[in-house]
Design a protein around this motif. Structure first.
Motif, PDB file in Angstrom:
ATOM      1  N   ILE A   1       4.716   6.449   8.880  1.00 22.64           N
ATOM      2  CA  ILE A   1       6.078   6.947   9.010  1.00 22.64           C
ATOM      3  C   ILE A   1       6.907   6.340   7.891  1.00 22.64           C
ATOM      4  O   ILE A   1       6.958   5.127   7.716  1.00 22.64           O
ATOM      5  N   LEU A   2       7.533   7.206   7.116  1.00 20.98           N
ATOM      6  CA  LEU A   2       8.329   6.779   5.965  1.00 20.98           C
ATOM      7  C   LEU A   2       9.792   7.061   6.255  1.00 20.98           C
ATOM      8  O   LEU A   2      10.150   8.137   6.725  1.00 20.98           O
TER       9      LEU A   2
ATOM     10  N   ASP B   1      21.793   8.105   8.560  1.00 22.33           N
ATOM     11  CA  ASP B   1      21.861   8.151   7.104  1.00 22.33           C
ATOM     12  C   ASP B   1      20.475   8.087   6.462  1.00 22.33           C
ATOM     13  O   ASP B   1      20.336   7.734   5.301  1.00 22.33           O
ATOM     14  N   SER B   2      19.454   8.439   7.233  1.00 21.49           N
ATOM     15  CA  SER B   2      18.082   8.373   6.746  1.00 21.49           C
ATOM     16  C   SER B   2      17.290   9.592   7.190  1.00 21.49           C
ATOM     17  O   SER B   2      17.628  10.233   8.181  1.00 21.49           O
ATOM     18  N   THR B   3      16.251   9.893   6.437  1.00 16.71           N
ATOM     19  CA  THR B   3      15.298  10.913   6.863  1.00 16.71           C
ATOM     20  C   THR B   3      13.977  10.213   7.163  1.00 16.71           C
ATOM     21  O   THR B   3      13.651   9.197   6.559  1.00 16.71           O
ATOM     22  N   TYR B   4      13.242  10.763   8.087  1.00 16.31           N
ATOM     23  CA  TYR B   4      11.966  10.195   8.497  1.00 16.31           C
ATOM     24  C   TYR B   4      10.877  11.235   8.248  1.00 16.31           C
ATOM     25  O   TYR B   4      11.006  12.377   8.669  1.00 16.31           O
TER      26      TYR B   4
ATOM     27  N   LEU C   1      12.031  -3.442   9.312  1.00 11.32           N
ATOM     28  CA  LEU C   1      11.231  -2.471  10.062  1.00 11.32           C
ATOM     29  C   LEU C   1      11.748  -2.306  11.482  1.00 11.32           C
ATOM     30  O   LEU C   1      11.836  -1.193  12.003  1.00 11.32           O
ATOM     31  N   SER C   2      12.103  -3.409  12.104  1.00 11.79           N
ATOM     32  CA  SER C   2      12.624  -3.368  13.469  1.00 11.79           C
ATOM     33  C   SER C   2      13.898  -2.531  13.545  1.00 11.79           C
ATOM     34  O   SER C   2      14.069  -1.707  14.446  1.00 11.79           O
ATOM     35  N   GLU C   3      14.786  -2.726  12.580  1.00 14.93           N
ATOM     36  CA  GLU C   3      16.035  -1.958  12.549  1.00 14.93           C
ATOM     37  C   GLU C   3      15.780  -0.467  12.347  1.00 14.93           C
ATOM     38  O   GLU C   3      16.428   0.373  12.955  1.00 14.93           O
ATOM     39  N   LEU C   4      14.814  -0.139  11.504  1.00 10.67           N
ATOM     40  CA  LEU C   4      14.518   1.266  11.221  1.00 10.67           C
ATOM     41  C   LEU C   4      13.899   1.992  12.407  1.00 10.67           C
ATOM     42  O   LEU C   4      14.012   3.210  12.525  1.00 10.67           O
ATOM     43  N   LEU C   5      13.232   1.236  13.289  1.00  6.60           N
ATOM     44  CA  LEU C   5      12.574   1.864  14.439  1.00  6.60           C
ATOM     45  C   LEU C   5      13.296   1.628  15.759  1.00  6.60           C
ATOM     46  O   LEU C   5      12.852   2.095  16.798  1.00  6.60           O
ATOM     47  N   LYS C   6      14.424   0.918  15.720  1.00  6.87           N
ATOM     48  CA  LYS C   6      15.206   0.698  16.936  1.00  6.87           C
ATOM     49  C   LYS C   6      15.791   2.015  17.439  1.00  6.87           C
ATOM     50  O   LYS C   6      15.830   2.289  18.625  1.00  6.87           O
ATOM     51  N   ASP C   7      16.269   2.813  16.505  1.00  5.88           N
ATOM     52  CA  ASP C   7      16.758   4.157  16.801  1.00  5.88           C
ATOM     53  C   ASP C   7      16.793   4.919  15.484  1.00  5.88           C
ATOM     54  O   ASP C   7      16.699   4.331  14.417  1.00  5.88           O
ATOM     55  N   GLN C   8      16.901   6.228  15.565  1.00  4.13           N
ATOM     56  CA  GLN C   8      16.895   7.029  14.347  1.00  4.13           C
ATOM     57  C   GLN C   8      18.234   6.889  13.647  1.00  4.13           C
ATOM     58  O   GLN C   8      19.289   7.139  14.224  1.00  4.13           O
ATOM     59  N   LYS C   9      18.183   6.477  12.403  1.00  2.00           N
ATOM     60  CA  LYS C   9      19.388   6.268  11.604  1.00  2.00           C
ATOM     61  C   LYS C   9      19.886   7.607  11.072  1.00  2.00           C
ATOM     62  O   LYS C   9      19.120   8.394  10.526  1.00  2.00           O
TER      63      LYS C   9
ATOM     64  N   GLU D   1       0.821  -1.217   0.000  1.00  2.00           N
ATOM     65  CA  GLU D   1       0.000   0.000   0.000  1.00  2.00           C
ATOM     66  C   GLU D   1       0.851   1.261   0.000  1.00  2.00           C
ATOM     67  O   GLU D   1       0.543   2.232  -0.689  1.00  2.00           O
ATOM     68  N   ILE D   2       1.927   1.270   0.779  1.00  2.00           N
ATOM     69  CA  ILE D   2       2.754   2.482   0.860  1.00  2.00           C
ATOM     70  C   ILE D   2       3.933   2.435  -0.113  1.00  2.00           C
ATOM     71  O   ILE D   2       4.832   3.259  -0.036  1.00  2.00           O
ATOM     72  N   GLU D   3       3.893   1.468  -1.022  1.00  2.00           N
ATOM     73  CA  GLU D   3       4.870   1.377  -2.109  1.00  2.00           C
ATOM     74  C   GLU D   3       6.308   1.398  -1.601  1.00  2.00           C
ATOM     75  O   GLU D   3       7.085   2.296  -1.924  1.00  2.00           O
ATOM     76  N   THR D   4       6.650   0.388  -0.823  1.00  2.00           N
ATOM     77  CA  THR D   4       7.989   0.299  -0.246  1.00  2.00           C
ATOM     78  C   THR D   4       9.049  -0.096  -1.257  1.00  2.00           C
ATOM     79  O   THR D   4      10.229   0.097  -1.017  1.00  2.00           O
ATOM     80  N   GLY D   5       8.624  -0.693  -2.368  1.00  2.00           N
ATOM     81  CA  GLY D   5       9.591  -1.180  -3.337  1.00  2.00           C
ATOM     82  C   GLY D   5      10.074  -2.582  -3.004  1.00  2.00           C
ATOM     83  O   GLY D   5      10.876  -3.152  -3.730  1.00  2.00           O
ATOM     84  N   LEU D   6       9.602  -3.139  -1.896  1.00  5.24           N
ATOM     85  CA  LEU D   6       9.982  -4.491  -1.497  1.00  5.24           C
ATOM     86  C   LEU D   6       9.047  -5.509  -2.151  1.00  5.24           C
ATOM     87  O   LEU D   6       7.920  -5.188  -2.515  1.00  5.24           O
ATOM     88  N   ASP D   7       9.525  -6.732  -2.298  1.00  5.62           N
ATOM     89  CA  ASP D   7       8.707  -7.804  -2.863  1.00  5.62           C
ATOM     90  C   ASP D   7       7.635  -8.194  -1.855  1.00  5.62           C
ATOM     91  O   ASP D   7       7.933  -8.815  -0.834  1.00  5.62           O
ATOM     92  N   THR D   8       6.409  -7.811  -2.137  1.00  3.16           N
ATOM     93  CA  THR D   8       5.311  -8.106  -1.221  1.00  3.16           C
ATOM     94  C   THR D   8       4.456  -9.263  -1.709  1.00  3.16           C
ATOM     95  O   THR D   8       3.423  -9.556  -1.126  1.00  3.16           O
TER      96      THR D   8
END
Length: 120
Positions: free
Chosen positions: A114-115, A100-103, A90-98, A70-77
């Motif tokens: 949350i993207l 090298d990423s924007t949220y 997902l767990s890694e992305l929400l463990k702490d703010q990365k 639905e949110i077009e992650t680009g992953l094989d769903t």
């Protein structure tokens, strides 16, 4: 799914993590959000707050794959065998703010998306 006493109990052992997120409500810069999350083999619980509003989501199995599509992650769903990999990501992305990423967040009173975007 409504937030229940069981959800509260499960999430009580998890620490809040502070995230700076660009949202569609605050026009200038980032806003602080607190996030708690639990990821297991086939489900997750996520609790998000800005201390004025609270959003909660519990998804299981195929619902997670459908949300990723639905949110077009680009992953094989299309392959349910990818579910553990998706939950790990997902767990890694929400463990702490990365760093090298924007949220970014798309917020409504009854829904928060949350993207996370990798800075290249």
């Amino acid at each position: 799914m409504p937030f229940t006493h069981n959800h509260s109990f499960e999430l009580s052992s998890v620490n809040w993590v502070v995230f700076k997120i660009n949202d569609n409500i605050e026009p200038k810069g980032e806003k602080t959000y607190l996030i708690k999350s639990i990821f297991k083999n086939d489900f997750y619980l996520i609790l998000v707050t800005d201390l004025r509003h609270v959003w909660f989501e519990e998804l299981r199995g195929i619902e997670i794959m459908m949300r990723a599509k639905e949110i077009e992650t680009g992953l094989d769903t299309t392959d349910e065998l990818q579910l553990p990999n998706l939950l790990t990501l997902l767990s890694e992305l929400l463990k702490d703010q990365k760093q090298d990423s924007t949220y970014d967040a798309e917020l409504d009173y009854d829904k928060a998306i949350i993207l996370c975007h990798l800075i290249q």
